[in-house]
Design an enzyme around this catalytic site. Sequence first.
Site, PDB file in Angstrom:
ATOM      1  N   HIS A  40      -2.537   1.607   7.412  1.00 35.69           N
ATOM      2  CA  HIS A  40      -2.950   1.751   5.698  1.00 35.69           C
ATOM      3  C   HIS A  40      -2.403   3.035   4.982  1.00 35.69           C
ATOM      4  O   HIS A  40      -2.641   4.107   5.884  1.00 35.69           O
ATOM      5  CB  HIS A  40      -4.270   1.491   5.525  1.00 35.69           C
ATOM      6  CG  HIS A  40      -4.759   1.325   3.965  1.00 35.69           C
ATOM      7  ND1 HIS A  40      -3.971   0.492   3.122  1.00 35.69           N
ATOM      8  CD2 HIS A  40      -5.724   1.985   3.449  1.00 35.69           C
ATOM      9  CE1 HIS A  40      -4.439   0.698   1.841  1.00 35.69           C
ATOM     10  NE2 HIS A  40      -5.387   1.579   2.058  1.00 35.69           N
ATOM     11  N   CYS A  80       0.984  -1.071  -0.006  1.00 38.85           N
ATOM     12  CA  CYS A  80      -0.034  -0.059  -0.069  1.00 38.85           C
ATOM     13  C   CYS A  80       0.937   1.251   0.162  1.00 38.85           C
ATOM     14  O   CYS A  80       0.254   2.334  -0.622  1.00 38.85           O
ATOM     15  CB  CYS A  80      -0.982  -0.105   0.988  1.00 38.85           C
ATOM     16  SG  CYS A  80      -0.180   0.080   2.755  1.00 38.85           S
TER      17      CYS A  80
END
Length: 320
Positions: A163, A87
């Site tokens: 994230h 990510c």
Amino acid sequence: MSDEESGWHLTESDPGVFTELLKTLGVPLIVDDLYSLDPSTLASLQPLHALIFLFKWVAPAESSEASVDYDDAFEGFFANQVVNNACATLAVLNGVCNIPGVGMGSELRGLVDFTTGMDPQTRGLAITSSEFLREAHNSLSPPSALSLADLDLGPRDKEDAYHFIVYTPVNGVLYELDGLKRSPVRHGVFPSTGEGWVALARDVIQKRIETYPPGSLHFNLQAIRTDPLPGLRRELEALQAGGHVNLAQQILRQISAEEDKRQRWAFENSLRRHNPLGLIHALLLGLAKAGGLEAATTGAKEKMKERIAKAREEAAKGKK
């Protein structure tokens, strides 16, 4: 899927790491930490192209998803995250590849051209299958030689998941590009005057932070910006040629601060390329032979208890 299975290792949220990644990809931009969203701080980083936001991931409620303004017809660059640990690089690419006219190396340019017209899922598969990109990502996040999962440590609480996403302007609209979402999220049109897109981004990010408990530190914000060094050096030359000694000294101090920062990044990145477990093992072995390991272990446990108690005390204060 573990990082060994996916081939992508965990990446530290650090401007030196991201700047080195951009350098490897042939992108002439840098990444800087952001400790404030106030107008003066953001103005000092202009030209500012995108904001990378790291946060503690929490599964969204169905009710909140109903209000999301997805742009399924988005014509820019957007890739889904299809493997673990990718990510960070996907957030960087989703930001950088939407900057008009940005320079990039031949490998990245070829990958962007190859994936043009693909849907986000297929583009994500193509990108994370790129050996060049995976090696660039992993170069500053070597795998650990020790896996705690293989040790019998008893039951453990599930680790928090973090994230990376990116906020960036595309065609006069502020977008949130999150590889875990099906499409880019529209946050509205921004004015071409004043602060422009960063004012809207500030409001969006602050509202998001406010959804967490007061005092939470589960965030990190970084800015993708134009490298200031070339411009500062040109300005210094012009000031020196014009005999503006005092102004030249001010610019020289800014250049010195930037160069010191790059040296620190280079040193820290050199440490990231090495695995210190062998050295740690040798030091512990030497300490044990000297008869000091038990006392050091007891002392470390006491310090950890103190840190845990202090953290709980601060958390309790934050809830009041």
